[in-house]
Write a protein that holds these residues in place. Sequence first.
Motif, PDB file in Angstrom:
ATOM      1  N   ALA A  83      -2.893   0.281  -1.360  1.00 35.86           N
ATOM      2  CA  ALA A  83      -2.059  -0.743  -0.826  1.00 35.86           C
ATOM      3  C   ALA A  83      -2.177  -0.369   1.098  1.00 35.86           C
ATOM      4  CB  ALA A  83      -0.554  -0.567  -0.985  1.00 35.86           C
ATOM      5  N   HIS A  84      -3.368  -1.029   1.443  1.00 33.34           N
ATOM      6  CA  HIS A  84      -3.552  -0.856   2.866  1.00 33.34           C
ATOM      7  C   HIS A  84      -2.942  -2.093   3.577  1.00 33.34           C
ATOM      8  CE1 HIS A  84      -6.969   0.963   0.819  1.00 33.34           C
ATOM      9  NE2 HIS A  84      -6.747   1.893   1.403  1.00 33.34           N
ATOM     10  N   GLY A  85      -1.824  -1.800   4.255  1.00 33.66           N
ATOM     11  CA  GLY A  85      -1.261  -3.147   4.897  1.00 33.66           C
ATOM     12  C   GLY A  85      -0.185  -3.958   4.081  1.00 33.66           C
ATOM     13  N   SER A  86       0.079  -3.332   2.899  1.00 40.51           N
ATOM     14  CA  SER A  86       1.371  -4.258   2.190  1.00 40.51           C
ATOM     15  C   SER A  86       2.534  -4.063   2.804  1.00 40.51           C
ATOM     16  CB  SER A  86       1.322  -3.524   0.839  1.00 40.51           C
ATOM     17  OG  SER A  86       0.150  -4.054  -0.150  1.00 40.51           O
ATOM     18  N   LEU A  87       3.229  -5.140   2.849  1.00 43.16           N
ATOM     19  CA  LEU A  87       4.538  -5.083   3.556  1.00 43.16           C
ATOM     20  C   LEU A  87       5.667  -5.087   2.803  1.00 43.16           C
ATOM     21  CD1 LEU A  87       3.684  -7.977   6.157  1.00 43.16           C
ATOM     22  CD2 LEU A  87       4.296  -5.352   6.759  1.00 43.16           C
ATOM     23  N   TYR A  88       6.700  -4.217   2.963  1.00 43.56           N
ATOM     24  CA  TYR A  88       8.139  -4.156   2.369  1.00 43.56           C
ATOM     25  C   TYR A  88       9.140  -4.513   3.355  1.00 43.56           C
ATOM     26  CZ  TYR A  88      12.105  -2.103  -0.142  1.00 43.56           C
ATOM     27  OH  TYR A  88      13.245  -1.842  -0.420  1.00 43.56           O
ATOM     28  N   LYS A  89       9.616  -5.556   3.169  1.00 44.70           N
ATOM     29  CA  LYS A  89      10.799  -5.929   4.297  1.00 44.70           C
ATOM     30  C   LYS A  89      10.258  -5.721   5.642  1.00 44.70           C
ATOM     31  CE  LYS A  89      14.268  -5.010   0.912  1.00 44.70           C
ATOM     32  NZ  LYS A  89      15.697  -4.175   0.568  1.00 44.70           N
ATOM     33  N   GLY A  90       9.050  -6.099   5.894  1.00 43.07           N
ATOM     34  CA  GLY A  90       8.532  -5.968   7.341  1.00 43.07           C
ATOM     35  C   GLY A  90       7.863  -4.780   7.756  1.00 43.07           C
ATOM     36  N   ARG A  91       7.828  -3.894   6.791  1.00 43.61           N
ATOM     37  CA  ARG A  91       7.379  -2.360   7.112  1.00 43.61           C
ATOM     38  C   ARG A  91       6.055  -2.007   6.072  1.00 43.61           C
ATOM     39  NH1 ARG A  91      12.474   0.987   5.887  1.00 43.61           N
ATOM     40  NH2 ARG A  91      12.688  -0.716   4.762  1.00 43.61           N
ATOM     41  N   GLN A 122       0.297 -13.042 -17.893  1.00 40.56           N
ATOM     42  CA  GLN A 122       1.160 -12.977 -16.645  1.00 40.56           C
ATOM     43  C   GLN A 122       0.289 -12.891 -15.657  1.00 40.56           C
ATOM     44  OE1 GLN A 122       4.661 -10.059 -16.517  1.00 40.56           O
ATOM     45  NE2 GLN A 122       3.247  -9.405 -14.806  1.00 40.56           N
ATOM     46  N   LEU A 123       0.353 -13.596 -14.722  1.00 42.13           N
ATOM     47  CA  LEU A 123      -0.525 -13.809 -13.593  1.00 42.13           C
ATOM     48  C   LEU A 123       0.336 -12.855 -12.273  1.00 42.13           C
ATOM     49  CD1 LEU A 123      -1.629 -17.573 -13.356  1.00 42.13           C
ATOM     50  CD2 LEU A 123      -2.917 -15.582 -14.450  1.00 42.13           C
ATOM     51  N   PRO A 124      -0.395 -12.653 -11.065  1.00 40.36           N
ATOM     52  CA  PRO A 124       0.484 -12.067  -9.957  1.00 40.36           C
ATOM     53  C   PRO A 124       1.593 -12.946  -9.559  1.00 40.36           C
ATOM     54  CG  PRO A 124      -2.111 -12.079  -9.580  1.00 40.36           C
ATOM     55  CD  PRO A 124      -1.777 -12.732 -10.972  1.00 40.36           C
ATOM     56  N   THR A 125       2.762 -12.153  -9.567  1.00 42.43           N
ATOM     57  CA  THR A 125       3.855 -12.877  -9.630  1.00 42.43           C
ATOM     58  C   THR A 125       4.695 -13.152  -8.158  1.00 42.43           C
ATOM     59  OG1 THR A 125       4.960 -10.644  -9.526  1.00 42.43           O
ATOM     60  CG2 THR A 125       4.963 -11.796 -11.790  1.00 42.43           C
ATOM     61  N   ARG A 126       3.821 -12.663  -7.258  1.00 45.39           N
ATOM     62  CA  ARG A 126       4.099 -12.930  -5.920  1.00 45.39           C
ATOM     63  C   ARG A 126       2.922 -12.532  -4.976  1.00 45.39           C
ATOM     64  NH1 ARG A 126       7.210  -7.997  -6.400  1.00 45.39           N
ATOM     65  NH2 ARG A 126       6.900  -6.667  -4.664  1.00 45.39           N
ATOM     66  N   THR A 127       2.990 -13.124  -3.994  1.00 44.73           N
ATOM     67  CA  THR A 127       1.480 -12.716  -2.994  1.00 44.73           C
ATOM     68  C   THR A 127       1.963 -12.257  -1.622  1.00 44.73           C
ATOM     69  OG1 THR A 127       1.212 -14.985  -2.522  1.00 44.73           O
ATOM     70  CG2 THR A 127      -0.196 -14.289  -4.320  1.00 44.73           C
ATOM     71  N   ASP A 128       3.262 -12.672  -1.098  1.00 39.54           N
ATOM     72  CA  ASP A 128       3.378 -12.582   0.222  1.00 39.54           C
ATOM     73  C   ASP A 128       3.389 -11.312   0.626  1.00 39.54           C
ATOM     74  OD1 ASP A 128       3.780 -14.751   1.782  1.00 39.54           O
ATOM     75  OD2 ASP A 128       6.141 -14.117   2.152  1.00 39.54           O
TER      76      ASP A 128
END
Length: 398
Positions: free
Chosen positions: A167-175, A298-304
Amino acid sequence: MRVKIGDLVFGPEEKRAINELMDNSTISEGAKCKEFESKFADFIGTERCVVACNGTATLMLVMYALRYHSAYKLRGGEKVITTPLTYIATSNAIVTAGYEPVYVDINLDDFSISTDQIKAYMEGVDDADQHRAMMPVHLMGYPCDMDEINKIAGRHNMAVVEDSAEAHGSLYKGRRTGSMGLAGSFSFYIAHNIQAGEFGAITTNDAELAGICKRMKGNGRLCYCTVPDIEQGKCPHQNMGFHPRYLHDVIGFNFKAMEYQPAIALLQLNVVNDILSKRRENVEYLNDALSTLDGVLQLPTRTDGISFLGYPMLITDKSFSRDKVSGQLMKAGIENRPIFNCIPTQQPAYAFLKKKYEGKLPNAEFVGNNGLYVGCHQYLKQEELDHIADALKSILLK
Ligand SMILES: Cc1ncc(COP(=O)(O)O)c(C=O)c1O
């Protein structure tokens, strides 16, 4: 047509960077590694970064460093809560550092460790104080619920080590993942979003942890002064009665990196946002193209804000066998892999835990039996994306 799960394209810039190292005879850990540490820490949003030879080594360093860290002082035998569904390195790092992995089940929608399950587990144990660390994994790029994880960890003085290898660069609540626990661990393995073949990095805001990991990756070497500084008597360890380069204050490993690794990874770090958005675009394209398979897949449930390692799918229609579908995709030239498996019940190396966990991790076992992923990387061409979608529809539409 062959649709690869990942690809690596070397251009003139990479060749120039490698040639420069050879021309200057600078191949062992040095300036490039330092430059990468500084830029990667900035990208993730931590004060510090320590690189090592690969992402298994970085996990092992952090886990072992908890023995020396003044806030934790683990001795071996303590329990570490983690996910059963991950690449095996996560568990191996816990076990090789001398701790006992404790597995709780995952969420099916994004394969992350379930914080409800962690809470339920902690409420039921009578040795809560033996649980000294947690290692959540941001699998396939999906961030775990770090606020909840940190809350639980805070109540029990546990160290939180984020396995952010995928997860290089994945965001959780902006972090960014890798910036929210005591430490994050990254892998730049060939198939990942920043690729260097083999390479790893630890991210942290904890100066003590960074210092221990840095020493530990060089067999616990105390002194990292340059040779000229030592010769000029500038090393702070020079009066300890021995050549400072051969003084070791912690027990460690040789997990140092080589300059080739960051030389390649730095070029990708420069364009990482383009890489991540191209991957997300490909995921969204496949989601649209495969929407008719709702109820079967079941496809990827979210992408943001997600940095996708691959395009993960779960076969939810019981009349299809994952292994058969996987074989049919391979026949159509489409590389695919299982989304790992449930380590304590489906992994031969952990067979000694099978009885203890059998039937207790149904979601992880379900993904282990029914999950698979195909590539979504930045080098995929339009016709390759269409070929993936057409093949899946022809295999799964009844
Ligand atoms: C979740 C996870 N953790 C750790 C690792 C280990 O990284 P490396 O292969 O660089 O040793 C990987 C590698 O793919 C991984 O996917």
